[in-house]
Design an enzyme around this catalytic site. Structure first.
Site, short mmCIF file in Angstrom:
data_model
loop_
_atom_site.label_atom_id
_atom_site.label_comp_id
_atom_site.label_asym_id
_atom_site.label_seq_id
_atom_site.Cartn_x
_atom_site.Cartn_y
_atom_site.Cartn_z
CE1 TYR A 1 -3.07 -2.93 1.39
CE2 TYR A 1 -1.76 -3.14 3.15
CZ TYR A 1 -2.71 -3.57 2.51
OH TYR A 1 -3.33 -4.88 2.91
CB CYS B 153 16.44 -11.92 -4.39
SG CYS B 153 17.34 -11.51 -5.92
#
Ligand code: LLP
Length: 420
Positions: A313, A341
């Protein structure tokens, strides 16, 4: 009413317990909750007849046990949450219902549990009425109504209006009443929840919509629920909404309805975030500090596998540094990232994935970075992405601190996997 305490980016302790000691004892990353904050937030809402905790915000058994002991009832949105509530000591049935199952569908598992345990259901789709009648004829239900408008801190947490899948559309209430009557189901409650992390103005619009719908449903209604959605101040510039004023609006609606229907109406509130967000801290360790072009990165051992709100968000969480060295006063602009990653593994980002920096104390590798206001929608939204174990959870209660969930091991992560 609760007041906002100015947060600073320097922190050596959480509820009187040294961050360094907590990190040494429980490892990092770890979630730490302060029980006194949860008790205080419950106390803020005592004027409502029923406080029903939306456990999706933070459903560790120890947290559920804590709120249960404070007399708070519970909401469950899945078979798993129903089972959690029972493990934490809630009984399935009673008046008012200790556990309410709120959802927009019954999956097979939840319908079976509802049947076995005789749970009260807050129905979010017309089909649920028919499905419930098949397994539990004569049940009383609450209908969750989408009043046609909604609001949240993000479009993803807005649960009203026609872009939201939640609730029974306000124009379909009449059809649902007919469906319920035919199926022998009694509508004894009406519930509205227009979104999460909204504001006073939007929250208070719900009262008028509730009054309209309850009068349409009629005399069978004995309970109304204001839902959740109460915001908390994540930023120093934000403040609490006026809970007393909010209660008074709802109380006035409830009284008008009681007058019209000729009997008392129970008033429920169903907060998640408000009860647990500020109690929770995610402690991480700074493992690398590096300059990349104009950005200085603090890379910590917690990632969006532990706290997904920033990447989902663009949510803002306050942060602070607990320094192993004598702390300086100097701040510098840094970007805070995790170990995953994936470039989006950044805690200082805005909606749309825009990487931002913020002033934090000058720190060194080995210092601790604490992400604050992380008790709601923190641990519960974590994952094993990149085969990272889920964090430990710790509950501080005064002088005591308890491990309430062990950090996962590698064996926990691969549990259930099979090579054919
Ligand atoms: N009741 C119902 C029916 C709900 O759908 C929700 C939240 C609540 C109560 C509790 O809302 P609260 O008081 O916590 O605002 N993961 C998002 C929040 C999603 C909330 C979904 N429903 C976040 O991290 O902001």
């Amino acid at each position: 009413m609760a007041t906002v305490t100015e947060r600073t980016p320097f922190r050596q302790a959480i509820a009187g317990h040294s961050v360094m000691e907590l990190a040494r004892e429980f490892g990092t990353p770890s979630y730490v909750y302060d029980a006194s904050v949860i008790r205080q937030r419950i106390a803020d809402l005592r004027r409502f007849d029923v406080i029903r905790y939306a456990q999706k915000a933070c459903s560790n058994l120890a947290i559920l046990d804590l709120v249960r002991r404070e007399g708070v009832l519970v909401d469950a949105v899945s078979a798993g949450e129903v089972q959690r509530a029972i493990r934490a000591g809630y009984s399935p049935a009673g008046e008012p219902a200790p556990i309410v199952y709120t959802a927009d569908i019954f999956d097979r598992e939840s319908l079976q549990l509802v049947q076995e345990l005789g749970l009260h259901v807050n129905v979010g789709s017309p089909d649920m009425i028919t499905q419930l009648a098949e397994v539990a004829p004569g049940s009383h239900i609450t209908i969750r109504v989408n009043p046609g408008f909604g609001h949240g801190h993000s479009q993803k947490t807005n649960t009203g209006g026609e872009q939201s899948k939640h609730g029974i559309w306000h124009e379909q209430v009449e059809d649902c009443l007919i469906r319920a009557e035919r199926a022998g189901i009694m509508v004894s409650g009406v519930h509205m929840h227009i979104g999460s992390g909204t504001d006073f103005e939007h929250l208070s619009q719900v009262c008028a919509a509730m009054e309209r719908i309850v009068l349409q449903v009629g005399r069978s209604v004995t309970t109304i629920s204001a839902g959740g959605g109460l915001p908390i101040p994540y930023r120093n510039s934000e403040s609490y909404i006026d809970i007393d004023k909010y209660f008074e609006l709802w109380d006035a609606s409830r009284n008008r309805l009681a007058e019209s229907l000729g009997h008392a109406i129970t008033l429920e509130i169903e907060p998640g975030r408000y009860l647990t967000a500020e109690s929770g801290y995610l402690i991480s360790e700074i493992r690398a500090i590096k300059q990349t072009g104009k950005n200085l990165y603090y890379l910590v051992d917690a990632g969006f596998n532990n706290l997904a709100r920033p990447i989902l968000y663009g949510a803002y969480h306050p942060m602070s540094i607990a320094s192993a060295q004598p702390a300086g006063e100097r701040l510098q602009d840094v970007v805070v990232g995790g170990p995953l990653c994936e470039s989006g593994d950044i805690f200082t980002q805005e909606d749309g994935g825009v990487v931002c920096s913020r002033p934090l104390p000058v720190a060194q590798v080995g210092d601790y970075l604490v992400i604050e206001c992380a008790g709601s929608y923190g641990f519960v939204m974590s994952s094993n992405y990149n085969s990272k174990p889920m964090a430990a959870e710790v509950l501080i209660d005064g002088e005591q601190r308890h491990l309430i969930r062990k950090r996962q091991t590698f064996e926990d992560i691969i549990h259930g996997e099979m090579i054919p």
